[in-house]
Each structure stands twice: as structure tokens, then as C-alpha cells.
Design an enzyme around this catalytic site. Structure first.
Site, PDB file in Angstrom:
ATOM      1  N   ASN A   9       0.866  -1.180   0.000  1.00 23.35           N
ATOM      2  CA  ASN A   9       0.000   0.000   0.000  1.00 23.35           C
ATOM      3  C   ASN A   9       0.904   1.233   0.000  1.00 23.35           C
ATOM      4  O   ASN A   9       1.489   1.576   1.026  1.00 23.35           O
ATOM      5  CB  ASN A   9      -0.892  -0.031   1.246  1.00 23.35           C
ATOM      6  CG  ASN A   9      -1.738   1.221   1.378  1.00 23.35           C
ATOM      7  OD1 ASN A   9      -1.785   2.047   0.470  1.00 23.35           O
ATOM      8  ND2 ASN A   9      -2.412   1.357   2.513  1.00 23.35           N
ATOM      9  N   TRP A  10       1.002   1.852  -1.163  1.00 24.93           N
ATOM     10  CA  TRP A  10       1.926   2.989  -1.293  1.00 24.93           C
ATOM     11  C   TRP A  10       1.381   4.248  -0.617  1.00 24.93           C
ATOM     12  O   TRP A  10       2.088   5.238  -0.484  1.00 24.93           O
ATOM     13  CB  TRP A  10       2.196   3.293  -2.778  1.00 24.93           C
ATOM     14  CG  TRP A  10       2.908   2.195  -3.516  1.00 24.93           C
ATOM     15  CD1 TRP A  10       3.262   0.944  -3.027  1.00 24.93           C
ATOM     16  CD2 TRP A  10       3.360   2.215  -4.875  1.00 24.93           C
ATOM     17  NE1 TRP A  10       3.897   0.221  -4.006  1.00 24.93           N
ATOM     18  CE2 TRP A  10       3.969   0.973  -5.152  1.00 24.93           C
ATOM     19  CE3 TRP A  10       3.295   3.174  -5.895  1.00 24.93           C
ATOM     20  CZ2 TRP A  10       4.518   0.667  -6.402  1.00 24.93           C
ATOM     21  CZ3 TRP A  10       3.842   2.870  -7.140  1.00 24.93           C
ATOM     22  CH2 TRP A  10       4.446   1.625  -7.380  1.00 24.93           C
ATOM     23  N   LYS A  11       0.112   4.237  -0.254  1.00 21.98           N
ATOM     24  CA  LYS A  11      -0.540   5.416   0.353  1.00 21.98           C
ATOM     25  C   LYS A  11      -0.339   6.639  -0.560  1.00 21.98           C
ATOM     26  O   LYS A  11      -0.269   6.472  -1.774  1.00 21.98           O
ATOM     27  CB  LYS A  11      -0.036   5.624   1.780  1.00 21.98           C
ATOM     28  CG  LYS A  11      -0.176   4.333   2.606  1.00 21.98           C
ATOM     29  CD  LYS A  11       0.027   4.525   4.075  1.00 21.98           C
ATOM     30  CE  LYS A  11      -0.143   3.170   4.782  1.00 21.98           C
ATOM     31  NZ  LYS A  11      -0.049   3.272   6.231  1.00 21.98           N
ATOM     32  N   GLU A  98      -6.763   4.632   7.945  1.00 19.86           N
ATOM     33  CA  GLU A  98      -6.580   6.057   7.628  1.00 19.86           C
ATOM     34  C   GLU A  98      -7.838   6.629   6.965  1.00 19.86           C
ATOM     35  O   GLU A  98      -8.165   7.798   7.153  1.00 19.86           O
ATOM     36  CB  GLU A  98      -5.333   6.235   6.740  1.00 19.86           C
ATOM     37  CG  GLU A  98      -4.061   6.011   7.558  1.00 19.86           C
ATOM     38  CD  GLU A  98      -2.889   5.426   6.798  1.00 19.86           C
ATOM     39  OE1 GLU A  98      -2.875   5.467   5.557  1.00 19.86           O
ATOM     40  OE2 GLU A  98      -1.960   4.893   7.462  1.00 19.86           O
ATOM     41  N   GLU A 168      -5.074  -4.836  10.571  1.00 22.94           N
ATOM     42  CA  GLU A 168      -4.035  -3.833  10.777  1.00 22.94           C
ATOM     43  C   GLU A 168      -4.294  -3.101  12.081  1.00 22.94           C
ATOM     44  O   GLU A 168      -5.106  -2.155  12.108  1.00 22.94           O
ATOM     45  CB  GLU A 168      -4.047  -2.817   9.635  1.00 22.94           C
ATOM     46  CG  GLU A 168      -3.797  -3.418   8.270  1.00 22.94           C
ATOM     47  CD  GLU A 168      -3.246  -2.379   7.292  1.00 22.94           C
ATOM     48  OE1 GLU A 168      -2.132  -2.581   6.815  1.00 22.94           O
ATOM     49  OE2 GLU A 168      -3.903  -1.355   7.052  1.00 22.94           O
ATOM     50  N   SER A 214       3.831  -1.887  10.346  1.00 23.61           N
ATOM     51  CA  SER A 214       5.284  -1.913  10.551  1.00 23.61           C
ATOM     52  C   SER A 214       5.919  -3.262  10.205  1.00 23.61           C
ATOM     53  O   SER A 214       6.857  -3.705  10.871  1.00 23.61           O
ATOM     54  CB  SER A 214       5.636  -1.494  11.985  1.00 23.61           C
ATOM     55  OG  SER A 214       5.199  -0.164  12.224  1.00 23.61           O
ATOM     56  N   GLY A 235       3.030  -1.022   4.241  1.00 22.16           N
ATOM     57  CA  GLY A 235       3.038   0.407   3.937  1.00 22.16           C
ATOM     58  C   GLY A 235       4.445   0.867   3.602  1.00 22.16           C
ATOM     59  O   GLY A 235       4.950   0.631   2.504  1.00 22.16           O
ATOM     60  N   GLY A 236       5.108   1.496   4.561  1.00 21.98           N
ATOM     61  CA  GLY A 236       6.434   2.096   4.351  1.00 21.98           C
ATOM     62  C   GLY A 236       7.419   1.213   3.596  1.00 21.98           C
ATOM     63  O   GLY A 236       8.054   1.670   2.633  1.00 21.98           O
TER      64      GLY A 236
HETATM   65  P1  13P Z   1       3.265   0.550   7.651  1.00 20.67           P
HETATM   66  O1  13P Z   1       3.788  -0.741   7.063  1.00 20.67           O
HETATM   67  O2  13P Z   1       3.957   1.762   7.125  1.00 20.67           O
HETATM   68  O3  13P Z   1       3.176   0.485   9.137  1.00 20.67           O
HETATM   69  O4  13P Z   1       1.740   0.685   7.125  1.00 20.67           O
HETATM   70  C1  13P Z   1       0.892  -0.393   7.233  1.00 20.67           C
HETATM   71  C2  13P Z   1      -0.334  -0.084   6.469  1.00 20.67           C
HETATM   72  O5  13P Z   1      -1.103   0.775   6.860  1.00 20.67           O
HETATM   73  C3  13P Z   1      -0.586  -0.818   5.228  1.00 20.67           C
HETATM   74  O6  13P Z   1      -1.865  -0.585   4.754  1.00 20.67           O
END
Ligand code: 13P
Length: 251
Positions: A9-11, A98, A168, A214, A235-236
Site C-alpha cells: 500500500n503505497w498510500k 486512515e 491492521e 510496521s 506500507g512504508g
Molecule cells: P506501515 O507498514 O507503514 O506500518 O503501514 C501499514 C499499512 O497501513 C498498510 O496498509
């Protein structure tokens, strides 16, 4: 055997150029091989879907990060499931924390989005998870139960079989604080039992439940080793192709 999935998920990250470069890097890295039965999906911003579809091989899935509750019409700024499907994307993330928190998306709206995705042949990646306060109060199972029951309300068994679930915990997202393997297994097992009650044991046994929060190359293996964890929503670490594929190779 359940499908193992690692989805990135690149957000709200990357320009179009950066996104195309990242997608190419994911493709090239994936060419050196993935463990048997592991699928990789990337979820870039809407603006990148069409361009990235042309870059990715058919073996790598493409997902949007959200869709509208309606199919078309006067909803300025919204993007419908039908539009997403028309880019060639096959998945859509629905109910990310989010979206729930910053955009006040309600369970009822998320249920509409799940229906919209399904009726446009997109696979929903339906997210659930408690926040820190709910975890500390010990009400995390109730919170997740409500999110799943309301989000999937009215979805029949045939449609349920097309869905991917992502657990999550909000306190683990972007914080560097991962759920322990025991905490992840406890919730994934809980969710699978809940789904068995809502549908049946066979359907629940087949659904992929991803962990998110994470997740990185250094901790993915111990999380994925749990019986009810079928992969990750990343995510990150998904913004770096080598890290993302290292996670996919953690099974
Ligand atoms: P992180 O891996 O940056 O904690 O984000 C997780 C996430 O929200 C994936 O949708």
C-alpha cells in the site's frame, strides 16, 4: 491451501514518474523468483494505475487504495470501482484505518464500497483493526468483530469467497511497533473463527487474512510463520522494491 499474499500500500506517496520507476523495480526484482504460491500486489495512487498496469507483468496484481460508494454521477473528486476496474486493476483496499479516521468513513459506507467493488469484479482487500486505546482497554476483539460484521453485512458466501481480509492494528501502523507474532496469531485466529460463524468453516479456512503494521524484512518471517497469517499489507517498506520483495520471500 490458502493463497499467500504480500500487498504494498503505497498510500499518498510517489509522483507518477517515481511510481513507474518503483513498479519497474518491483517487476525486475520479482523476476528473480518468489516462493511457490505467493502473490504480490501493488496499490499505487489512482493517478498511477493506468501507467503502472502497462509496466507490470500479469503475475503481479494491481490495486486501488479506495473507491466511491456510488458507481457514477455528481460526486466531484470521487473515483468509482467501475473506473478502477476499467484501468485493469483487479483489487481495491477498502476500510483502511486512515480512511476510517481521517475521512470519517463509516461501516455503512464501507459496506457499500465492498458491494461496489464486488459488483465490478474487483477483489476487496477489507481492512479492520483496533486503535491503541481499544487495545489497552481490552476491547480489541469486539471492535474488529463489529467492523467485520458491519462491513461485510449482506455479503453472501459466494461473494465472501472473493474477499481478502487485512488485520491492521492502528497502533502498529507507521509506528515501528509491530504486533508480536502471538498478538497477530490471536487476532487472525479470532477473525477466522468469526468468519466461520458468519459463513462456514470451509469458507473461513480459505480466506486469506493479511497482517499490516510496521511489517519489514526483519520481522516478516516470524509474523508470517503463524498458522492464520497469510501474508501482509505493507506500507512504508513497500516503497522500496528490495525490501518489499524481501518481505514476499519471508514465507
Ligand atoms: P506501515 O507498514 O507503514 O506500518 O503501514 C501499514 C499499512 O497501513 C498498510 O496498509
Amino acid at each position: 491451501m490458502r493463497r499467500k499474499i504480500v500487498a504494498g500500500n503505497w498510500k499518498m506517496n510517489t509522483t507518477l514518474k517515481e511510481g513507474l520507476e518503483l513498479a519497474k523495480a518491483v517487476k525486475e526484482n520479482a523476476e528473480s523468483g518468489l516462493p511457490d504460491g505467493v502473490s504480490v500486489i501493488v496499490a499505487p495512487p489512482f493517478t498511477h494505475l493506468t501507467g503502472i498496469k502497462d509496466v507490470l507483468p500479469s503475475s503481479i496484481g494491481l490495486s486501488a487504495q479506495n473507491c466511491a460508494t456510488d458507481e457514477s454521477g455528481a460526486f466531484t473528486g470521487e473515483v468509482s470501482a467501475k473506473m478502477i476496474a476499467s484501468t485493469g486493476a483487479q483489487y481495491v483496499i477498502i476500510g483502511h484505518s486512515e480512511r476510517r479516521l481521517y475521512f470519517r468513513e463509516t461501516d455503512d459506507e464501507l459496506n457499500k464500497k465492498v458491494n461496489m467493488a464486488l459488483s465490478n469484479n474487483l477483489t476487496p482487500i477489507f481492512c479492520c483493526g483496533e486503535n491503541l486505546e481499544e487495545r489497552e482497554k481490552g476491547i480489541y476483539t469486539e471492535v474488529v468483530k463489529k467492523q467485520i460484521e458491519l462491513g461485510l453485512s449482506g455479503i453472501d458466501k459466494d461473494d465472501f469467497k472473493k474477499i481478502i481480509i487485512a488485520y491492521e492494528p492502528v497502533w502498529a501502523i507507521g509506528t515501528g511497533k509491530t504486533a508480536s507474532p502471538e498478538q497477530a496469531q490471536e487476532m487472525h485466529g479470532y477473525i477466522r473463527n468469526l468468519l466461520a460463524e458468519m459463513y462456514d468453516a470451509e469458507a473461513a479456512d480459505k480466506v486469506s487474512i493479511l497482517y499490516g503494521g510496521s511489517c519489514k524484512p526483519s520481522n516478516a518471517a516470524e509474523i508470517f510463520a503463524n498458522e492464520d497469517v497469510d501474508g501482509g499489507l505493507i506500507g512504508g517498506a513497500s516503497l522500496n522494491a528490495a525490501d518489499f520483495l524481501a518481505i514476499a520471500r519471508s514465507f
